[in-house]
Design an enzyme around this catalytic site. Structure first.
Site, PDB file in Angstrom:
ATOM      1  N   HIS A  81     -21.220  23.480   7.758  1.00  0.00           N
ATOM      2  CA  HIS A  81     -22.274  22.672   7.123  1.00  0.00           C
ATOM      3  C   HIS A  81     -23.127  23.587   6.269  1.00  0.00           C
ATOM      4  O   HIS A  81     -23.781  24.511   6.775  1.00  0.00           O
ATOM      5  CB  HIS A  81     -23.134  21.991   8.182  1.00  0.00           C
ATOM      6  CG  HIS A  81     -24.303  21.252   7.605  1.00  0.00           C
ATOM      7  ND1 HIS A  81     -24.161  20.154   6.771  1.00  0.00           N
ATOM      8  CD2 HIS A  81     -25.643  21.470   7.724  1.00  0.00           C
ATOM      9  CE1 HIS A  81     -25.348  19.719   6.413  1.00  0.00           C
ATOM     10  NE2 HIS A  81     -26.268  20.508   6.980  1.00  0.00           N
ATOM     11  N   GLY A 117     -28.462  26.154   7.103  1.00  0.00           N
ATOM     12  CA  GLY A 117     -29.762  25.778   7.653  1.00  0.00           C
ATOM     13  C   GLY A 117     -29.747  24.331   8.096  1.00  0.00           C
ATOM     14  O   GLY A 117     -28.810  23.585   7.820  1.00  0.00           O
ATOM     15  N   SER A 165     -30.534  20.329   8.464  1.00  0.00           N
ATOM     16  CA  SER A 165     -30.640  19.247   7.483  1.00  0.00           C
ATOM     17  C   SER A 165     -32.088  19.053   7.079  1.00  0.00           C
ATOM     18  O   SER A 165     -33.000  19.085   7.924  1.00  0.00           O
ATOM     19  CB  SER A 165     -30.086  17.949   8.070  1.00  0.00           C
ATOM     20  OG  SER A 165     -28.702  18.066   8.334  1.00  0.00           O
ATOM     21  N   GLY A 166     -32.317  18.861   5.780  1.00  0.00           N
ATOM     22  CA  GLY A 166     -33.667  18.622   5.284  1.00  0.00           C
ATOM     23  C   GLY A 166     -34.445  19.872   4.945  1.00  0.00           C
ATOM     24  O   GLY A 166     -35.585  19.772   4.475  1.00  0.00           O
ATOM     25  N   GLY A 215     -33.784  21.920   2.549  1.00  0.00           N
ATOM     26  CA  GLY A 215     -33.869  22.099   1.095  1.00  0.00           C
ATOM     27  C   GLY A 215     -32.683  22.795   0.457  1.00  0.00           C
ATOM     28  O   GLY A 215     -32.796  23.315  -0.658  1.00  0.00           O
ATOM     29  N   SER A 273     -29.755  21.553  -0.775  1.00  0.00           N
ATOM     30  CA  SER A 273     -29.255  20.895  -1.980  1.00  0.00           C
ATOM     31  C   SER A 273     -30.247  20.998  -3.127  1.00  0.00           C
ATOM     32  O   SER A 273     -29.860  21.198  -4.283  1.00  0.00           O
ATOM     33  CB  SER A 273     -28.926  19.424  -1.687  1.00  0.00           C
ATOM     34  OG  SER A 273     -27.865  19.312  -0.751  1.00  0.00           O
ATOM     35  N   ASP A 304     -22.922  20.257   1.220  1.00  0.00           N
ATOM     36  CA  ASP A 304     -22.936  19.608   2.533  1.00  0.00           C
ATOM     37  C   ASP A 304     -21.819  20.101   3.452  1.00  0.00           C
ATOM     38  O   ASP A 304     -22.073  20.490   4.581  1.00  0.00           O
ATOM     39  CB  ASP A 304     -22.859  18.090   2.402  1.00  0.00           C
ATOM     40  CG  ASP A 304     -23.074  17.406   3.746  1.00  0.00           C
ATOM     41  OD1 ASP A 304     -24.123  17.667   4.369  1.00  0.00           O
ATOM     42  OD2 ASP A 304     -22.197  16.657   4.179  1.00  0.00           O
ATOM     43  N   GLU A 350     -25.751  15.122  -2.497  1.00  0.00           N
ATOM     44  CA  GLU A 350     -26.735  14.151  -2.007  1.00  0.00           C
ATOM     45  C   GLU A 350     -28.122  14.740  -2.126  1.00  0.00           C
ATOM     46  O   GLU A 350     -28.403  15.835  -1.616  1.00  0.00           O
ATOM     47  CB  GLU A 350     -26.460  13.799  -0.543  1.00  0.00           C
ATOM     48  CG  GLU A 350     -27.497  12.871   0.057  1.00  0.00           C
ATOM     49  CD  GLU A 350     -27.385  12.740   1.568  1.00  0.00           C
ATOM     50  OE1 GLU A 350     -28.316  12.184   2.179  1.00  0.00           O
ATOM     51  OE2 GLU A 350     -26.378  13.207   2.137  1.00  0.00           O
TER      52      GLU A 350
END
Length: 308
Positions: free
Chosen positions: A145, A160, A162-163, A165, A167, A184, A208
């Site tokens: 991931h 790291g 999810s959320g 940063g 992407s 992702d 995303e």
């Protein structure tokens, strides 16, 4: 972190023939199930020695094997080929040097559904091409991931929670002229002593972005903004800044991330409002390249300090 898959692949004949520039003589079962990177020239089995015969290997018929079989009467030649096929499970047979397919080979190939190909290359060249092809195709795989970017020629994988940063940071890097490999989900293959990362086919070049949705980076920024695959040189783990944690300030720590048995240099980057992560990643890429050439700024500073 890693989900390791077993090295076994099913390949359609058209793709296999196209990838290796070969002619399909007989389609047989219509596909290849490949599970070994080794390739056989069946000289010893044709002579009757089957002790180390491995039916999971692709079989290559070169001039030596071809002329050896032609030196026997038809019935004896047929018996040798029949015994070879009696072991079953051969993925396919390749005739090199544009050699004519021996009729008995075709007969037993039809009975067993074994595909037959022909190449115009010399036998050693065919085997070398197969080794490279199979090594990449059957390399051990891990799915990670993260986001894989090429920054100044360096393959940097952002990891790291999810959320955090990843992407958004990748988008800033793309805007600055760097290239996206995968977002992702990063599929990593170990090829010899290198880790080659790419994106799953279904989500290649898609990204995303929370609050916006799904975008196609290639369509939005052009083909120069994406890359099909890249060696993973450096892992950068992004984590929310913690006041109670001491972060490396001089580059003296030698953290690594182990993936598929190989250790990759790793940096932990604290994320907080106002930090320009894209610039930090660019600096990390340039610093990695300098270290690869033998220059280490931290060591130079230490030497200057000791020298005083």
């Amino acid at each position: 972190m890693n989900d390791i898959l077993l090295p076994k692949e099913t390949v359609m004949l058209d793709k296999f023939a196209s990838d290796l520039n070969m002619e399909i003589i007989y389609a047989g079962r219509g596909h290849l199930t490949l599970s070994s990177i080794s390739v056989d020239r069946p000289g010893l089995p044709l002579a009757g020695f089957f002790t180390y015969f491995d039916t999971s290997r692709i079989m290559v018929i070169g001039l030596t094997e071809h002329e050896y079989l032609r030196s026997f009467p038809v019935e004896e030649c047929k018996e040798k080929i029949k015994k070879l096929f009696s072991w079953g499970g051969i993925p396919c047979i390749i005739f090199s040097r544009d050699l004519p397919v021996i009729p008995e080979f075709m007969e037993y190939a039809r009975q067993s559904g074994t595909p037959i190909f022909r190449s115009g290359k010399m036998t050693t060249s065919v085997m070398a091409d197969l080794f490279v092809y199979l090594t990449r195709l059957l390399a051990p795989i891990a799915t990670v991931h993260g986001v894989l970017m090429e920054v100044f020629g360096v393959g940097i994988m952002l990891t790291g929670n999810s959320g955090v940063g990843k992407s958004e940071t990748a988008m800033e890097l793309i805007k600055r002229g760097h290239r996206l490999v995968a977002d992702d989900s990063v599929v990593i293959k170990r090829v010899e002593n290198e880790l080659i990362g790419t994106a799953p086919e279904q989500i290649r070049y898609f990204m995303e972005l929370r609050g916006i949705g799904i975008i196609n980076v290639k369509n939005m920024y052009g083909s120069g903004s994406v890359l099909g695959e890249k060696q993973v040189d450096l892992v950068m783990e992004m984590e929310t800044w913690r006041r109670d944690k001491e972060y490396d300030r001089i580059g003296g720590e030698q953290n690594v991330e182990e993936i598929l048995g190989l250790k990759i240099p790793k940096l932990v980057i604290p994320v907080s409002p106002g930090r320009n992560l894209a610039i930090l990643i660019e600096v990390a890429a340039r610093n990695y390249r300098l270290k690869s050439m033998g220059y280490d700024a931290a060591q130079e500073l230490i030497q200057r300090t000791i020298g005083r």
